[in-house]
Design an enzyme around this catalytic site. Structure first.
Site, mmCIF file in Angstrom:
data_model
loop_
_atom_site.group_PDB
_atom_site.id
_atom_site.type_symbol
_atom_site.label_atom_id
_atom_site.label_comp_id
_atom_site.label_asym_id
_atom_site.label_seq_id
_atom_site.Cartn_x
_atom_site.Cartn_y
_atom_site.Cartn_z
ATOM 1 N NE ARG A 221 -2.409 0.667 3.748
ATOM 2 C CZ ARG A 221 -3.244 0.501 4.777
ATOM 3 N NH1 ARG A 221 -4.534 0.780 4.638
ATOM 4 N NH2 ARG A 221 -2.812 0.052 5.941
ATOM 5 C CD GLU B 114 -10.172 -2.963 12.637
ATOM 6 O OE1 GLU B 114 -9.111 -3.542 12.962
ATOM 7 O OE2 GLU B 114 -10.397 -2.525 11.499
#
Length: 339
Positions: A153, A326
């Site tokens: 990324r 999360e």
């Protein structure tokens, strides 16, 4: 924050809402679901939904006229200053002779495709990215796969002239049950503003303990759109400073996660200069590592947000092996179909 008439989230969207002319894109977890128009971008994640239904699908809708298309490997719809895109990358295609670098190269390729699309289509303001990859915590070829993804990324951010810190998009990265690297994103003709959490070190400033290349995302992103303020809260977990806290205690991790979201909401109001969004007004995706922990996570969420809160619970591995839950959220837009 005023609600934006230009973007809505249709919670557990019926087939007609997804097939309609005002559907910008779909996010789907668990199961195949209804057959969708071929030109509609749909993020299909191979991971089970735990509650409220076996196949949860949400539709981003808008009152603007929409255009559908494909740019490179990105399927998209755009209109009214917003663009929703999806792409799927087969990691095996990037193995070559150097299998060890396959995921890093696949991630870099995916983000180069993403940046090429948003730039060519005139929506350079990358607001939010959703990333899902199999075996996210597995150690392969000497490093964790999430760290390999982060390297790829960041390679693309650098190669495409994007900032590696500061004004970077909101994002999440979760483990899928299998399949390919899949991404979805929202981008804008406007300029999003990044929001950080005063309780946490910014992800792009993490020490090398968490990998040689830091994750490239902000804790949340704001966008002035249609006379209102959209807020996207990144995947948020039980991290204070840069350390995981409450190891092995899913209830305490859930409470800490919700405290971090509250801190982000405070900071978003400060950065945006407007009223603070109440936590109960947002829509949430909660990723639970172990299915058996669902009752405990839901009990803490219900206590904090109320039993009427709009939360979908998904089973997924989290980016750190010691994190059990999360949670991400979005707000500042109407949420339909959630009664």
């Amino acid at each position: 924050m005023t609600l934006a008439a230009g973007l809505e989230l249709y919670w557990q969207a019926p087939a007609d809402a997804m097939a309609g002319a005002q559907c910008l894109g779909v996010m789907r977890f668990g199961g195949a679901g209804a057959v969708l128009p071929a030109n509609l971008p749909c993020l299909q994640v191979d991971t089970p939904t735990l509650q409220p239904v076996p196949c949860w699908q949400a539709a981003w809708t808008t009152d603007a006229a929409l255009e559908s298309g494909i740019h490179g490997e990105v399927r998209y719809r755009r209109g009214g200053g917003l663009l929703f895109g999806v792409l799927r990358v087969r990691e095996a295609e990037f193995a070559g002779e150097d299998v060890a670098g396959a995921l890093q190269r696949a991630a870099a390729h995916a983000y180069r495709q993403l940046f090429a699309a948003v730039d060519a289509l005139g929506h350079p303001g990358l607001l939010r990215v959703w990333n899902y990859l199999p075996r996210i915590n597995a150690i392969e070829h000497g490093s964790e796969r999430y760290r390999q993804f982060n390297a790829g990324r960041q390679d693309a951010f650098a190669a495409c002239g994007r900032a590696l810190s500061g004004e970077v998009p909101a994002a999440c990265a979760l483990g899928s049950a299998g399949g390919d690297l899949v991404l979805a994103f929202l981008a804008s003709t406007g300029r999003p503003r990044a929001v950080e959490n005063p309780r946490q070190v910014s992800a792009y400033d993490y020490p090398v303990d968490y990998g040689p290349r830091s994750p490239t995302f902000s804790r949340a992103a704001l966008l002035q759109h249609g006379g209102a303020t959209l807020l996207f809260v990144s995947g948020t977990a039980s991290i204070v400073g840069h350390r995981t806290v409450h190891l092995g205690d899913v209830r305490a991790q859930t409470r800490e996660t919700l405290a971090n979201i509250e801190a982000v909401l405070d900071e978003a109001a400060r950065v945006g200069g407007g009223p603070r969004l109440p936590a109960a007004a947002l829509g949430y995706i909660a990723y639970v590592r172990h299915t058996a922990d669902l009752p405990a996570v839901r009990a803490e969420v219900d206590t904090h947000l109320g039993e009427q809160a709009r939360v979908v619970y998904v089973q997924a591995d989290v980016c750190r092996a010691d994190l059990l839950v999360e949670i991400e959220a979005s707000g500042g837009h109407p949420i339909q179909g959630c009664d």
